[in-house]
Scaffold this active site. Structure first.
Site, PDB file in Angstrom:
ATOM      1  N   VAL A   1      68.918   4.816  92.887  1.00 36.55           N
ATOM      2  CA  VAL A   1      67.603   4.856  93.546  1.00 36.55           C
ATOM      3  C   VAL A   1      67.692   4.305  94.973  1.00 36.55           C
ATOM      4  O   VAL A   1      66.683   4.040  95.611  1.00 36.55           O
ATOM      5  CB  VAL A   1      66.555   4.044  92.726  1.00 36.55           C
ATOM      6  CG1 VAL A   1      66.368   4.643  91.341  1.00 36.55           C
ATOM      7  CG2 VAL A   1      66.930   2.560  92.620  1.00 36.55           C
TER       8      VAL A   1
ATOM      9  N   GLU B   1      87.069   2.473  85.038  1.00 40.26           N
ATOM     10  CA  GLU B   1      87.078   2.261  83.585  1.00 40.26           C
ATOM     11  C   GLU B   1      87.019   3.615  82.876  1.00 40.26           C
ATOM     12  O   GLU B   1      86.512   4.584  83.438  1.00 40.26           O
ATOM     13  CB  GLU B   1      85.835   1.464  83.148  1.00 40.26           C
ATOM     14  CG  GLU B   1      85.593   0.171  83.896  1.00 40.26           C
ATOM     15  CD  GLU B   1      86.549  -0.926  83.464  1.00 40.26           C
ATOM     16  OE1 GLU B   1      87.055  -0.850  82.329  1.00 40.26           O
ATOM     17  OE2 GLU B   1      86.789  -1.835  84.278  1.00 40.26           O
TER      18      GLU B   1
ATOM     19  N   ASN C   1      86.495   6.820  88.063  1.00 39.05           N
ATOM     20  CA  ASN C   1      85.904   5.591  87.550  1.00 39.05           C
ATOM     21  C   ASN C   1      87.049   4.629  87.238  1.00 39.05           C
ATOM     22  O   ASN C   1      88.034   5.052  86.631  1.00 39.05           O
ATOM     23  CB  ASN C   1      85.111   5.907  86.264  1.00 39.05           C
ATOM     24  CG  ASN C   1      84.176   4.783  85.858  1.00 39.05           C
ATOM     25  OD1 ASN C   1      84.560   3.621  85.844  1.00 39.05           O
ATOM     26  ND2 ASN C   1      82.948   5.138  85.518  1.00 39.05           N
TER      27      ASN C   1
ATOM     28  N   HIS D   1      66.417   9.260  88.758  1.00 40.34           N
ATOM     29  CA  HIS D   1      65.637   8.043  88.499  1.00 40.34           C
ATOM     30  C   HIS D   1      64.750   7.669  89.686  1.00 40.34           C
ATOM     31  O   HIS D   1      64.342   6.510  89.804  1.00 40.34           O
ATOM     32  CB  HIS D   1      66.579   6.888  88.115  1.00 40.34           C
ATOM     33  CG  HIS D   1      67.289   7.151  86.813  1.00 40.34           C
ATOM     34  ND1 HIS D   1      68.438   6.503  86.427  1.00 40.34           N
ATOM     35  CD2 HIS D   1      66.994   8.018  85.806  1.00 40.34           C
ATOM     36  CE1 HIS D   1      68.822   6.952  85.233  1.00 40.34           C
ATOM     37  NE2 HIS D   1      67.967   7.874  84.850  1.00 40.34           N
TER      38      HIS D   1
HETATM   39  P1  OAD Z   1      76.466   1.546  85.001  1.00 36.32           P
HETATM   40  O1  OAD Z   1      76.297   0.176  85.548  1.00 36.32           O
HETATM   41  O2  OAD Z   1      76.140   1.762  83.573  1.00 36.32           O
HETATM   42  O3  OAD Z   1      77.956   2.028  85.207  1.00 36.32           O
HETATM   43  C1  OAD Z   1      78.593   1.892  86.443  1.00 36.32           C
HETATM   44  C2  OAD Z   1      79.949   2.566  86.318  1.00 36.32           C
HETATM   45  O4  OAD Z   1      80.565   2.536  87.595  1.00 36.32           O
HETATM   46  C3  OAD Z   1      80.904   1.879  85.323  1.00 36.32           C
HETATM   47  O5  OAD Z   1      81.459   2.864  84.473  1.00 36.32           O
HETATM   48  C4  OAD Z   1      81.968   1.279  86.239  1.00 36.32           C
HETATM   49  O6  OAD Z   1      83.257   1.278  85.628  1.00 36.32           O
HETATM   50  C5  OAD Z   1      81.921   2.215  87.421  1.00 36.32           C
HETATM   51  N1  OAD Z   1      82.362   1.632  88.712  1.00 36.32           N
HETATM   52  C6  OAD Z   1      82.270   0.361  89.130  1.00 36.32           C
HETATM   53  N2  OAD Z   1      82.758   0.231  90.377  1.00 36.32           N
HETATM   54  C7  OAD Z   1      83.159   1.468  90.762  1.00 36.32           C
HETATM   55  C8  OAD Z   1      83.737   2.012  91.954  1.00 36.32           C
HETATM   56  N3  OAD Z   1      83.992   1.241  93.016  1.00 36.32           N
HETATM   57  N4  OAD Z   1      84.023   3.325  91.993  1.00 36.32           N
HETATM   58  C9  OAD Z   1      83.757   4.139  90.913  1.00 36.32           C
HETATM   59  N5  OAD Z   1      83.207   3.676  89.769  1.00 36.32           N
HETATM   60  C10 OAD Z   1      82.904   2.366  89.690  1.00 36.32           C
HETATM   61  O7  OAD Z   1      75.627   2.507  85.960  1.00 36.32           O
HETATM   62  P2  OAD Z   1      75.032   3.956  85.664  1.00 36.32           P
HETATM   63  O8  OAD Z   1      75.949   4.753  84.828  1.00 36.32           O
HETATM   64  O9  OAD Z   1      74.614   4.504  86.965  1.00 36.32           O
HETATM   65  O10 OAD Z   1      68.666   3.597  84.855  1.00 36.32           O
HETATM   66  O11 OAD Z   1      73.750   3.568  84.822  1.00 36.32           O
HETATM   67  C11 OAD Z   1      72.879   4.578  84.461  1.00 36.32           C
HETATM   68  C12 OAD Z   1      71.487   4.052  84.384  1.00 36.32           C
HETATM   69  O12 OAD Z   1      71.474   2.870  83.562  1.00 36.32           O
HETATM   70  C13 OAD Z   1      70.914   3.543  85.682  1.00 36.32           C
HETATM   71  O13 OAD Z   1      70.484   4.567  86.555  1.00 36.32           O
HETATM   72  C14 OAD Z   1      69.761   2.716  85.191  1.00 36.32           C
HETATM   73  C15 OAD Z   1      70.327   2.086  83.927  1.00 36.32           C
HETATM   74  O14 OAD Z   1      69.475   2.174  82.815  1.00 36.32           O
HETATM   75  C16 OAD Z   1      67.399   3.176  85.142  1.00 36.32           C
HETATM   76  O15 OAD Z   1      67.181   2.161  85.739  1.00 36.32           O
HETATM   77  C17 OAD Z   1      66.330   4.105  84.677  1.00 36.32           C
END
Ligand code: OAD
Length: 260
Positions: free
Chosen positions: A111, A223, A221, A127
């Protein structure tokens, strides 16, 4: 990540790209992690900071809008400081590289508005955006709110509480943007999935839609995720490191392809 994997991946993308191709990039909080914005899951994630997480609940906004806004103001301060990372810039470069011939669509769960700040034009915000606001009472859009607010919560001329146009916990992705995202995933010849844990629906289903339609799916990613085993290429890498390399290599290959 081995260089040969990067080379193979760039070649596979270049081979897939033709006049009818569409490239889709699905992004999550990890893409913005290198700007200083916290992710949701993992070390330092918002899910481990309940006081900040409250700013993402619809329930608190309704029950105690002043308290909600006090927390949200901390996120707004963070947002006012961040700038696009090299990963955002690489995606903007990719759009510019493809633009004359084909379409690039970014589908983001973020967002923060950083894709648009980097220059991407076609961004579907599943979102919503923390940089747009509306009145919870009359629905009027408020495109600008000063950074420092004298009164919390901010109110519309009608007296209603103003809120950001984000999807909070307890709310659903707007149908229209979801339909557009789903259609883009169906049409994708290539899908890059970057910085998302794929734990949250409906976004988490989009790579499966692309795979079902035989798209070339690539994950970036540090992870592993539920997609890692199914993606054609799954890089354990940071987005700001890998994306610029991939886009540069692709630039070279596409030049060769057009010259031949
Ligand atoms: P997450 O916090 O669940 O996941 C972040 C991902 O980014 C993880 O898999 C990390 O391993 C990866 N990561 C971290 N640093 C990184 C980097 N430098 N390069 C590439 N990858 C990296 O975030 P989202 O999947 O976006 O929704 O979460 C989805 C939704 O969960 C969000 O939009 C939010 C939450 O519920 C709402 O707020 C409605």
């Amino acid at each position: 990540m081995s260089e040969s994997q990067l080379e193979l991946c760039a070649r596979a993308i270049a081979e897939r790209l033709g006049p009818e191709s569409a490239v889709v990039v699905l992004t999550g909080a990890g893409l913005s992690a290198e700007t200083g914005l916290p992710t949701f899951r993992g070390a330092g994630g918002l899910l481990n900071a309940p006081e900040l997480l409250e700013a993402f609940t619809a329930d608190l906004l309704q029950r105690a809008p002043r308290l909600w806004w006090e927390v949200f103001q901390r996120l707004r301060e963070l947002l006012s400081e961040v700038r696009p990372s090299p990963a955002h810039i690489a995606l903007s470069d990719l759009e510019a590289l493809l633009r004359p011939h084909l379409r690039l669509v970014i589908i983001t769960q973020n967002v923060d508005g950083l894709h648009q700040a980097a220059g991407n034009r076609r961004v579907l915000e599943l979102h919503g955006s923390a940089r747009r606001y509306y009145c919870t009472c009359c629905g009027r859009a408020h495109s600008f709110l000063p950074e420092h607010l004298v009164e919390l919560p901010p109110r519309c001329a009608c007296g209603g509480v103003i809120r950001p146009a984000v999807v909070l916990f307890g709310e659903v992705t707007p149908e229209e943007v979801w339909q557009e995202a789903y259609a883009a995933a169906q049409r994708a010849s290539v899908m890059l999935v970057v910085g998302t844990s794929l734990q949250v629906e409906p976004a988490a289903s989009l790579p499966a839609v692309a795979l079902y339609n035989r798209a070339l799916v690539i994950e970036i990613n540090p992870e592993t995720t539920p997609l890692s085993g199914a993606a054609r290429f799954s890089f354990r890498a940071f987005a700001s490191h890998l994306l610029p390399l991939l886009v540069e290599r692709l630039r070279g290959l596409l030049r060769q392809k057009m010259a031949s």
